[in-house]
Write a protein that holds these residues in place. Structure first.
Motif, PDB file in Angstrom:
ATOM      1  N   GLU A  48      83.917 109.959 -33.954  1.00  0.00           N
ATOM      2  CA  GLU A  48      84.970 109.245 -34.686  1.00  0.00           C
ATOM      3  C   GLU A  48      84.388 107.949 -35.229  1.00  0.00           C
ATOM      4  N   GLU A  49      84.620 107.694 -36.513  1.00  0.00           N
ATOM      5  CA  GLU A  49      83.931 106.623 -37.231  1.00  0.00           C
ATOM      6  C   GLU A  49      84.252 105.231 -36.703  1.00  0.00           C
ATOM      7  N   THR A 178      94.036 109.408 -39.762  1.00  0.00           N
ATOM      8  CA  THR A 178      93.145 110.186 -40.628  1.00  0.00           C
ATOM      9  C   THR A 178      93.722 111.583 -40.825  1.00  0.00           C
ATOM     10  N   ASP A 180      92.178 114.231 -40.066  1.00  0.00           N
ATOM     11  CA  ASP A 180      91.808 114.946 -38.847  1.00  0.00           C
ATOM     12  C   ASP A 180      92.835 114.717 -37.741  1.00  0.00           C
ATOM     13  N   THR A 568      85.052 116.181 -39.347  1.00  0.00           N
ATOM     14  CA  THR A 568      85.020 115.325 -40.540  1.00  0.00           C
ATOM     15  C   THR A 568      84.965 113.849 -40.213  1.00  0.00           C
ATOM     16  N   SER A 569      85.347 113.458 -38.992  1.00  0.00           N
ATOM     17  CA  SER A 569      85.377 112.030 -38.654  1.00  0.00           C
ATOM     18  C   SER A 569      84.094 111.543 -38.011  1.00  0.00           C
TER      19      SER A 569
END
Length: 575
Positions: A48-49, A178, A180, A568-569
């Motif tokens: 997770e970003e 997000t 996600d 995707t994160s």
């Protein structure tokens, strides 16, 4: 020197420098390749970003890898609630560059002291998965908070209050939802809305869904995190937070008591270690099965010319699958909590045992799983786990994998705490010989006992070269964790891939039972046909794992980060 970055086509979040020295340009030459993110001083790679950026900021502020590792764990409890957690547990591999010591921090959940072997059986004596997955009985005593405090006490330079501040702010001020997160909350609506306290947090007042771009505030979780910041682990394991957890679990027919909470202890263990083609493999010991079986499979494959046979060729996949099947058969018989059973670790990881395994492998034909039995040795988990890897400027390293088992655990939030509770008790063998949620067979070694830690596949791993950290890796994926981490290592060492290429490459998996060779999309029909001609039952299934890895470049010392694009994160962040 400050540099700008640009994304390489086809590899989201995999970055390459635009302006670089001649030496660096040589390293990154060849734009047909997928390039990793890189940093000179410190690197954090996480699923997770925002949490990855929290870790990066801790490193930049002067904290070490262990400080950052604890900060990321708590941040993920806010930003990735389906797997990041306070109400679960896991394993952290830590390497102290100054002493050269590598240790395994075991903060796996524990069974309540009133647990018993038959607690998940129905009136007919059969395993009842509803009890072990979706009731209070499913919850083990959580270990994350105790584990993080142990890491700070033994290796950190910052206080618990300092590393908790980012997570507290994220919970209190809110996070941006997000796509996600929105998708996962929509998919798990039935599980979460079963519990009013969970529904009140993760859905709007009218029951509608949060949309991407909305703000999700978790005030109760912020208060719980603040109590931990103020009081340390006592703010979680005693007092109002502990009482709220006990009340919620018992109201759902669970057995955790205040004594169970206060009695939880994390454990520092010696890692399991082996060698592969001149590299030292250091990984998690029991109650993880991961380290033992990664080394066992590598030992089995070491005498085959894997690099020459080629990445994901039919011959390579066949040999990997045959080695995997035999390791998972051994897992069913011998692996459990080492504080309760004698695990034949030395035998399972010996080169001699691997040689015996190879004698039973045909290069031309798959051995049916029904013919494979656990080795004759001397007596002696969830997709929604998450992993992150960190290497700091001094070469300290953290590989951490933790979980609440299923996505959002049992779905139950202890009212007033914001803490999602695990359903890790399902990782015990409810009845010897019966599959758990991931199709894994368990035996007496992993039967339920009071105070015991359930067997896990989580496999945080550090690869050393000439005494220095070379690779830090791990992944979620339930039963597929072991084989995912294995393939990251093979891809880098045997197939000469950089960490980004190794991460995005298609994966395969065989766990002995069921009789299925699972593959991701990307293998050619010809390869599949050859595997089927050898007797493999091949099925193309959804993606496996979310590996977050770092490789330290030999010549430059650059930290190269590979964030798995299957989620995707995921993000690699360094400085």
């Amino acid at each position: 020197m400050k540099r700008s970055f640009a994304a390489v086509t086809g590899a989201a979040l995999a970055l390459v420098p635009i302006a670089a020295t001649a030496q660096e340009a040589a390293i990154y030459s060849g734009m047909d390749r997928i390039h990793p993110a890189w940093a000179e001083n410190g690197m954090v790679v996480a699923q997770e970003e925002v949490a990855a950026e929290v870790g990066r900021d801790i490193l930049q502020a002067g904290g070490n890898a262990f400080d950052a590792g604890v900060a990321v764990a708590f941040a993920l409890a806010v930003t990735l609630p389906r797997a990041g957690n306070l109400g679960g547990g896991g394993f952290m591999m830590v390497h102290d560059a100054e002493t050269g010591e590598t240790k395994a921090i075991d903060y796996r959940e524990m069974a309540p002291m009133s647990a018993d072997r038959d607690m998940f059986l129905d009136e007919a004596g059969e395993a009842d998965s509803e009890k072990s997955r979706y009731t209070g009985l499913a919850t083990g005593v959580p270990g994350t908070v105790a584990g993080m405090q142990m890491v700070l006490d033994q290796y950190g330079t910052m206080t618990m209050a300092e590393v908790l501040q980012p997570a507290i702010a994220l919970a209190r001020d809110g996070i941006t939802v997000t796509a996600d997160l929105a998708d996962s909350l929509m998919a798990l609506e039935d599980r979460l809305k079963k519990w009013p306290a969970s529904a009140a947090i993760f859905y709007k007042e009218d029951g509608s869904f949060y949309q991407p771009g909305d703000t999700l505030v978790q005030s109760d979780l912020a208060d719980t995190l603040q109590r931990i910041a103020d009081q340390g682990p006592d703010g979680f394991y005693t007092g109002e937070t502990a009482q709220a957890i006990v009340d919620a679990v018992q109201a759902a027919d669970g057995r955790i008591t205040m004594d169970d909470m206060a009695g939880y202890r994390a454990i520092s263990r010696d890692p399991v270690s082996g060698t592969y083609r001149g590299y030292d493999i250091v990984s998690m010991p029991p109650p993880s099965s991961g380290g033992i079986h990664i080394i066992q499979i590598l030992n089995t494959l070491e005498e085959y010319p894997i690099g020459y046979l080629g990445h994901n060729s039919a011959e390579t996949i066949h040999l990997m699958a045959e080695a995997m099947k035999r390791a998972y058969a051994d897992r069913s018989e011998y692996l459990g909590d080492p504080d309760f059973v004698d695990v034949p670790q030395a035998e399972l990881t010996s080169k001699d045992y691997a040689a015996d395994i190879r004698k039973g492998i045909s290069t031309g034909r798959a051995t049916p799983s029904e013919q494979i039995k656990p080795g004759d040795l001397a007596p002696y988990e969830s997709d929604q786990t998450t992993h992150y890897s960190i290497v700091d400027r001094d070469g300290n390293a953290v590989a951490n994998t933790y979980t609440i088992n299923f996505s959002y655990g049992s779905g139950m939030v202890a009212d007033g705490t914001g803490v999602l509770m695990n359903n890790e008790m399902d990782d015990f063998a409810a009845k010897p010989g019966v599959m758990n949620a991931y199709g894994l067979i368990g035996g007496d070694a992993n039967a339920v006992e009071p105070g015991k830690r359930p067997l896990s596949s989580m496999s945080p791993t550090i690869v050393m070269k000439d005494g220095e950290v070379y690779m830090v890796t791990g992944s979620p994926g339930g039963s597929r964790i072991i084989t995912t981490v294995l393939q990251l290592i093979l891809n880098v060492i045997d197939h000469d891939m950089n960490v980004a290429e190794a991460t995005v490459a298609p994966r395969i998996h065989h766990q002995w039972l069921p009789e299925v060779l699972r593959i991701e999309e990307g293998l050619s029909p010809d390869t599949i046909a050859i595997l089927e001609s050898k007797g493999h039952v091949v099925e193309v299934m959804e993606t496996m794992g979310s590996a977050q890895s770092i490789v330290v470049e030999d010549e430059s010392g650059l930290r190269l980060g590979g964030a798995d694009t299957r989620q995707t994160s995921s993000a690699a962040r360094g400085y």
